[in-house]
Design an enzyme around this catalytic site. Structure first.
Site, PDB file in Angstrom:
ATOM      1  N   SER A  49     -20.907 -43.750  36.995  1.00 14.80           N
ATOM      2  CA  SER A  49     -20.510 -42.792  38.037  1.00 14.80           C
ATOM      3  C   SER A  49     -19.601 -41.709  37.473  1.00 14.80           C
ATOM      4  O   SER A  49     -18.739 -41.181  38.169  1.00 14.80           O
ATOM      5  CB  SER A  49     -19.803 -43.510  39.188  1.00 14.80           C
ATOM      6  OG  SER A  49     -18.629 -44.181  38.733  1.00 14.80           O
ATOM      7  N   GLY A  50     -19.800 -41.369  36.195  1.00 15.67           N
ATOM      8  CA  GLY A  50     -19.065 -40.270  35.590  1.00 15.67           C
ATOM      9  C   GLY A  50     -19.667 -38.933  35.994  1.00 15.67           C
ATOM     10  O   GLY A  50     -20.571 -38.862  36.846  1.00 15.67           O
ATOM     11  N   TRP A  64     -21.640 -36.746  34.293  1.00 12.67           N
ATOM     12  CA  TRP A  64     -23.054 -36.549  33.946  1.00 12.67           C
ATOM     13  C   TRP A  64     -23.940 -37.442  34.804  1.00 12.67           C
ATOM     14  O   TRP A  64     -24.975 -37.003  35.301  1.00 12.67           O
ATOM     15  CB  TRP A  64     -23.249 -36.809  32.465  1.00 12.67           C
ATOM     16  CG  TRP A  64     -24.591 -36.447  31.893  1.00 12.67           C
ATOM     17  CD1 TRP A  64     -25.250 -37.135  30.915  1.00 12.67           C
ATOM     18  CD2 TRP A  64     -25.426 -35.315  32.195  1.00 12.67           C
ATOM     19  NE1 TRP A  64     -26.446 -36.507  30.610  1.00 12.67           N
ATOM     20  CE2 TRP A  64     -26.576 -35.390  31.387  1.00 12.67           C
ATOM     21  CE3 TRP A  64     -25.316 -34.261  33.104  1.00 12.67           C
ATOM     22  CZ2 TRP A  64     -27.602 -34.445  31.440  1.00 12.67           C
ATOM     23  CZ3 TRP A  64     -26.347 -33.313  33.157  1.00 12.67           C
ATOM     24  CH2 TRP A  64     -27.471 -33.404  32.330  1.00 12.67           C
ATOM     25  N   HIS A  68     -18.112 -49.037  38.513  1.00 10.47           N
ATOM     26  CA  HIS A  68     -17.110 -50.095  38.378  1.00 10.47           C
ATOM     27  C   HIS A  68     -15.912 -49.807  39.275  1.00 10.47           C
ATOM     28  O   HIS A  68     -15.047 -50.661  39.468  1.00 10.47           O
ATOM     29  CB  HIS A  68     -16.651 -50.229  36.923  1.00 10.47           C
ATOM     30  CG  HIS A  68     -15.844 -49.061  36.440  1.00 10.47           C
ATOM     31  ND1 HIS A  68     -14.491 -48.962  36.617  1.00 10.47           N
ATOM     32  CD2 HIS A  68     -16.221 -47.931  35.797  1.00 10.47           C
ATOM     33  CE1 HIS A  68     -14.044 -47.824  36.109  1.00 10.47           C
ATOM     34  NE2 HIS A  68     -15.079 -47.173  35.603  1.00 10.47           N
ATOM     35  N   GLY A 100     -29.724 -32.636  25.516  1.00 15.54           N
ATOM     36  CA  GLY A 100     -29.916 -31.196  25.601  1.00 15.54           C
ATOM     37  C   GLY A 100     -28.628 -30.483  25.947  1.00 15.54           C
ATOM     38  O   GLY A 100     -27.598 -31.112  26.198  1.00 15.54           O
ATOM     39  N   ALA A 103     -22.601 -31.030  33.042  1.00 18.97           N
ATOM     40  CA  ALA A 103     -22.771 -31.540  34.402  1.00 18.97           C
ATOM     41  C   ALA A 103     -22.319 -30.522  35.438  1.00 18.97           C
ATOM     42  O   ALA A 103     -22.932 -30.392  36.509  1.00 18.97           O
ATOM     43  CB  ALA A 103     -21.990 -32.843  34.560  1.00 18.97           C
ATOM     44  N   LYS A 126     -23.431 -34.153  17.246  1.00 12.61           N
ATOM     45  CA  LYS A 126     -22.965 -32.828  17.693  1.00 12.61           C
ATOM     46  C   LYS A 126     -21.604 -32.934  18.362  1.00 12.61           C
ATOM     47  O   LYS A 126     -20.814 -31.974  18.349  1.00 12.61           O
ATOM     48  CB  LYS A 126     -24.006 -32.173  18.614  1.00 12.61           C
ATOM     49  CG  LYS A 126     -24.348 -32.954  19.874  1.00 12.61           C
ATOM     50  CD  LYS A 126     -23.465 -32.614  21.049  1.00 12.61           C
ATOM     51  CE  LYS A 126     -23.765 -33.518  22.230  1.00 12.61           C
ATOM     52  NZ  LYS A 126     -22.907 -33.215  23.407  1.00 12.61           N
TER      53      LYS A 126
END
Length: 335
Positions: free
Chosen positions: A8-9, A11, A31, A134, A138, A189
């Site tokens: 649930s972040g 992104w 969580h 890619g 978000a 990256k």
């Protein structure tokens, strides 16, 4: 379709909204009771992307068994440091034919496994696991800004399944069979972005940032090639595309951390303040281990690892980098 999104972040929240906008019922596992309650009661994640109103067909739970029940597809979007533990918890409740998409980017420390491989190690049937990567922040995806991603999988049907779940005019998706290349690009990256942030915070200009990004891309290519991926993947969305976005954007937590680190903020302080895991910091350690195993020269990765985990000063790190004698531009990539 019922799509289960593990995490649930920021992104994960953006991708949950993207999948739901295509008419899929999305249930997010979190969580955090606070996050789950906010999503269910206000339609907003109270910790990440707090201004983004999720579609009505997104719900959340802290019960991983409930989240996975009757799922047609599963998307993992948890930090790399917790992926194995959570995949292990989920594995008994995942049907062996259910397609899985990995959004997590990183390399597991000690094993050298990529994130799709960690999921496969715990859940089995790695041929049904795809990876998405890619140049996507978000914050912009949830606003419907034009973006693109690549989905890589051994089985083209699996990649096509998730393309159908997520595709939109404003979210273009390309397919690839190079899972290793896409995953390696996504992990390394982040390291280069931290180095760019450090250089920016230390007062270096555009010439230096261009140097770091370009030599960083060569470093990524050597590691991809040595790991068995396709060097050409590094020129695509998962490579050059994501590198540019992550190294230049204020949305990038990796670049932002590098800038803060150059000003004296520790990794622990930064992660505590932002409630976000800096994937590149952890990848610096695991990528260094992997590079030594593969016999690959990765000076930017080694330098960041020394600064973050071995107490070297920024001046020592910079001196070590500048003292290197330049060689052929594409060494280690073309046989």
């Amino acid at each position: 379709m019922k799509i289960t999104l593990i995490g649930s972040g920021s992104w994960g929240t953006a991708i949950a909204g993207r999948a739901a906008s295509n008419g899929n019922d999305v249930i997010m596992w979190s969580h955090s009771e606070e996050c789950a309650r906010g999503i269910n009661e206000q339609g907003v994640n109270p910790r990440y992307l707090t201004q983004y109103e999720l579609p009505k067909n997104v719900s959340a739970t802290t019960d991983i068994v409930k989240a996975l029940e009757c799922a047609d597809g599963i998307i993992f979007a948890v930090p790399s440091t917790h992926l194995r533990e959570i995949a292990n918890q989920a594995a008994p409740y995942i049907c062996e034919t259910t397609p899985i998409l990995c959004l997590t980017k990183g390399i597991e420390s000690t094993t050298g496994l990529l994130m799709n491989e960690v999921i496969g190690d715990e859940c089995g049937h790695p041929e049904r696991i795809a990876a998405l990567s890619g140049p996507n922040h978000a914050e912009e995806v949830c606003q419907g800004q034009l973006s693109a991603a690549v989905i890589a999988a051994e089985d083209n049907d699996v990649a096509s399944f998730f393309k159908g779940i997520l595709l939109a005019p404003e979210f273009r998706i390309y397919l690839s069979g190079d899972v290793i290349g896409v995953e390696m690009c996504g992990a390394i990256k982040n390291i280069i972005a931290i180095v760019c942030g450090i250089a920016s915070g230390a007062g270096f200009g555009d010439n230096t940032l261009a140097l770091i990004m370009t030599r960083g891309l060569a470093e990524i290519s050597r590691l991809v090639h040595a790991r068995g991926g396709e060097a050409l993947t590094c020129m695509g969305l998962a490579g050059m595309g994501d590198l540019v976005a992550t190294c230049t954007s204020p949305h990038s937590r990796n670049r932002s951390f590098g800038h803060a680190f150059s000003q004296g903020t520790s990794l622990e302080q930064y992660q505590s303040q932002t409630h976000m895991v800096v994937e590149g910091a952890h990848a610096a350690k695991s990528a260094t281990e992997l590079a030594h195993i593969l016999g690959v020269d990765a000076p930017l990765t080694f330098a960041l690892n020394d600064a973050l985990w071995h107490g070297q000063s920024m001046q020592e790190v910079l001196t070590n980098l500048v003292d290197r004698v330049p060689t052929e531009e594409f060494y280690g990539i073309i046989e």
